[in-house]
Design a protein around this motif. Structure first.
Motif, PDB file in Angstrom:
ATOM      1  N   GLN A 126       4.919  -3.824  11.085  1.00 13.43           N
ATOM      2  CA  GLN A 126       5.666  -2.608  10.749  1.00 13.43           C
ATOM      3  C   GLN A 126       5.428  -2.219   9.290  1.00 13.43           C
ATOM      4  OE1 GLN A 126       6.730  -5.129  12.609  1.00 13.43           O
ATOM      5  NE2 GLN A 126       8.495  -4.590  13.882  1.00 13.43           N
ATOM      6  N   GLY A 127       5.404  -3.233   8.421  1.00 15.89           N
ATOM      7  CA  GLY A 127       5.151  -2.975   7.010  1.00 15.89           C
ATOM      8  C   GLY A 127       3.765  -2.391   6.778  1.00 15.89           C
ATOM      9  N   LEU A 128       2.784  -2.902   7.514  1.00 14.81           N
ATOM     10  CA  LEU A 128       1.418  -2.395   7.374  1.00 14.81           C
ATOM     11  C   LEU A 128       1.300  -0.953   7.851  1.00 14.81           C
ATOM     12  CD1 LEU A 128      -0.716  -5.498   8.432  1.00 14.81           C
ATOM     13  CD2 LEU A 128      -0.431  -4.545   6.134  1.00 14.81           C
ATOM     14  N   CYS A 129       2.067  -0.587   8.872  1.00 16.69           N
ATOM     15  CA  CYS A 129       2.064   0.808   9.333  1.00 16.69           C
ATOM     16  C   CYS A 129       2.599   1.734   8.249  1.00 16.69           C
ATOM     17  CB  CYS A 129       2.893   0.944  10.606  1.00 16.69           C
ATOM     18  SG  CYS A 129       2.063   0.322  12.089  1.00 16.69           S
ATOM     19  N   VAL A 130       3.619   1.281   7.519  1.00 16.09           N
ATOM     20  CA  VAL A 130       4.150   2.064   6.397  1.00 16.09           C
ATOM     21  C   VAL A 130       3.078   2.195   5.312  1.00 16.09           C
ATOM     22  CG1 VAL A 130       5.890   2.120   4.564  1.00 16.09           C
ATOM     23  CG2 VAL A 130       6.539   1.409   6.870  1.00 16.09           C
ATOM     24  N   VAL A 131       2.363   1.099   5.049  1.00 11.63           N
ATOM     25  CA  VAL A 131       1.284   1.121   4.054  1.00 11.63           C
ATOM     26  C   VAL A 131       0.190   2.109   4.472  1.00 11.63           C
ATOM     27  CG1 VAL A 131      -0.578  -0.232   3.009  1.00 11.63           C
ATOM     28  CG2 VAL A 131       1.710  -1.219   3.234  1.00 11.63           C
ATOM     29  N   TYR A 132      -0.195   2.050   5.736  1.00 12.57           N
ATOM     30  CA  TYR A 132      -1.197   2.992   6.257  1.00 12.57           C
ATOM     31  C   TYR A 132      -0.763   4.434   5.993  1.00 12.57           C
ATOM     32  CZ  TYR A 132      -4.327  -0.014   9.114  1.00 12.57           C
ATOM     33  OH  TYR A 132      -5.265  -0.896   9.547  1.00 12.57           O
ATOM     34  N   ALA A 133       0.445   4.760   6.439  1.00 14.22           N
ATOM     35  CA  ALA A 133       0.935   6.138   6.321  1.00 14.22           C
ATOM     36  C   ALA A 133       1.005   6.575   4.859  1.00 14.22           C
ATOM     37  CB  ALA A 133       2.311   6.258   6.974  1.00 14.22           C
ATOM     38  N   THR A 134       1.475   5.688   3.990  1.00 18.47           N
ATOM     39  CA  THR A 134       1.594   6.013   2.567  1.00 18.47           C
ATOM     40  C   THR A 134       0.233   6.262   1.935  1.00 18.47           C
ATOM     41  OG1 THR A 134       3.596   4.638   2.417  1.00 18.47           O
ATOM     42  CG2 THR A 134       2.486   5.204   0.350  1.00 18.47           C
ATOM     43  N   LEU A 135      -0.729   5.379   2.234  1.00 13.08           N
ATOM     44  CA  LEU A 135      -2.061   5.522   1.640  1.00 13.08           C
ATOM     45  C   LEU A 135      -2.796   6.751   2.176  1.00 13.08           C
ATOM     46  CD1 LEU A 135      -3.336   1.826   1.497  1.00 13.08           C
ATOM     47  CD2 LEU A 135      -2.571   3.271  -0.396  1.00 13.08           C
ATOM     48  N   ILE A 136      -2.647   7.016   3.471  1.00 15.41           N
ATOM     49  CA  ILE A 136      -3.316   8.195   4.043  1.00 15.41           C
ATOM     50  C   ILE A 136      -2.786   9.468   3.392  1.00 15.41           C
ATOM     51  CG2 ILE A 136      -3.566   9.586   6.138  1.00 15.41           C
ATOM     52  CD1 ILE A 136      -3.594   6.913   7.697  1.00 15.41           C
ATOM     53  N   TRP A 137      -1.469   9.545   3.228  1.00 12.88           N
ATOM     54  CA  TRP A 137      -0.866  10.753   2.662  1.00 12.88           C
ATOM     55  C   TRP A 137      -1.152  10.880   1.171  1.00 12.88           C
ATOM     56  CZ3 TRP A 137       0.803  15.214   4.208  1.00 12.88           C
ATOM     57  CH2 TRP A 137       1.566  16.010   3.339  1.00 12.88           C
ATOM     58  N   SER A 138      -1.142   9.771   0.435  1.00 11.81           N
ATOM     59  CA  SER A 138      -1.272   9.840  -1.019  1.00 11.81           C
ATOM     60  C   SER A 138      -2.722   9.902  -1.491  1.00 11.81           C
ATOM     61  CB  SER A 138      -0.584   8.642  -1.677  1.00 11.81           C
ATOM     62  OG  SER A 138      -1.177   7.418  -1.251  1.00 11.81           O
ATOM     63  N   THR A 139      -3.650   9.283  -0.731  1.00 12.55           N
ATOM     64  CA  THR A 139      -5.045   9.258  -1.175  1.00 12.55           C
ATOM     65  C   THR A 139      -5.936  10.241  -0.422  1.00 12.55           C
ATOM     66  OG1 THR A 139      -5.797   7.553   0.396  1.00 12.55           O
ATOM     67  CG2 THR A 139      -4.781   6.794  -1.671  1.00 12.55           C
TER      68      THR A 139
END
Length: 231
Positions: A35-48
């Motif tokens: 679940q934490g990695l999914c949050v990381v994915y979403a954050t990185l996709i949106w921010s980078t």
């Protein structure tokens, strides 16, 4: 009259563990890694807006779809001492972290070709990339082991999950390599929807911390230089 409708439990983050066992408590936290990695994915996709991260997430979801299908084909129950719902073969946690850790390793060691060092930036060295890959693989091992320790899965179910995740990661890496080689990725990046969302393909050459750093350093140095001239 009191409402007697039974309440349901949102099992997304619901983990059974032994409160008297510190190791069991640690394993319960490890169960939240996907679940934490999914949050990381979403954050990185949106921010980078990096297409490489989006492709990796797409592969991760394809891996999850494979796990969903395998569980309903194999229909093997979880260990008897586990009260969880659903089938246990293969372990979705083990498959998830195996895909993530191996995909990251393949990217860092084979696809990521950093630019030459500049005065404002030192790229990740090969030892650093090997170290990060090792940490990711160790994390995957811990999460997989925790599923056995918490009795959510048998060792066989975890091993099959790791094998499925490994197969998915290697297959997806090869597929995306072909997409790059034939120019399809470049074509996709030239299309209106991807340009609308400012998607880019820079992380293969520079790390995520580099984005905008040289521009900031140039601006800072220019500011300092102008400040000295006006003194």
């Amino acid at each position: 009259m009191a409402d007697t409708t039974p309440l349901a439990s949102l099992s997304l983050t619901h983990v059974h563990y032994d409160p008297n066992d510190p190791l069991s408590y640690f394993c319960a936290w490890l169960a939240l890694v996907p679940q934490g990695l999914c949050v990381v994915y979403a954050t990185l996709i949106w921010s980078t807006r990096e297409i490489e991260i989006l492709m990796m997430f797409g592969g991760q979801m394809a891996c999850e779809a494979l796990n969903f299908a395998l569980k309903r084909i194999l229909k093997e129950e979880r260990p008897k001492q586990m009260h969880g719902k659903g089938y246990g073969m293969p372990s979705s946690h083990a498959q998830f972290v195996a895909f993530f850790s191996l995909s990251l390793t393949l990217f860092l060691l084979f696809r990521h070709v950093p630019k030459k060092p500049t005065p404002s930036h030192t790229p990740l060295s090969m030892p650093a990339r090997v170290g990060l890959s090792g940490l990711a693989l160790v994390n995957a091992g811990l999460v997989s082991w925790s599923r056995i320790y918490l009795s959510y899965h048998t060792p066989k179910q975890v091993l099959v999950g790791v094998a499925a995740g490994t197969f998915s990661a290697v297959s997806w890496f090869l597929l995306t390599a072909v997409v790059r080689q034939i120019g399809l990725l470049e074509w996709i990046l030239d299309q209106y929807p991807t340009r609308l969302f400012r998607m880019r393909d820079l992380v293969v050459e520079e790390d995520l911390c580099q984005a905008g750093w040289e521009k900031w350093e140039s601006k800072r140095i220019s500011k300092c230089t102008n400040g000295k001239k006006h003194r």
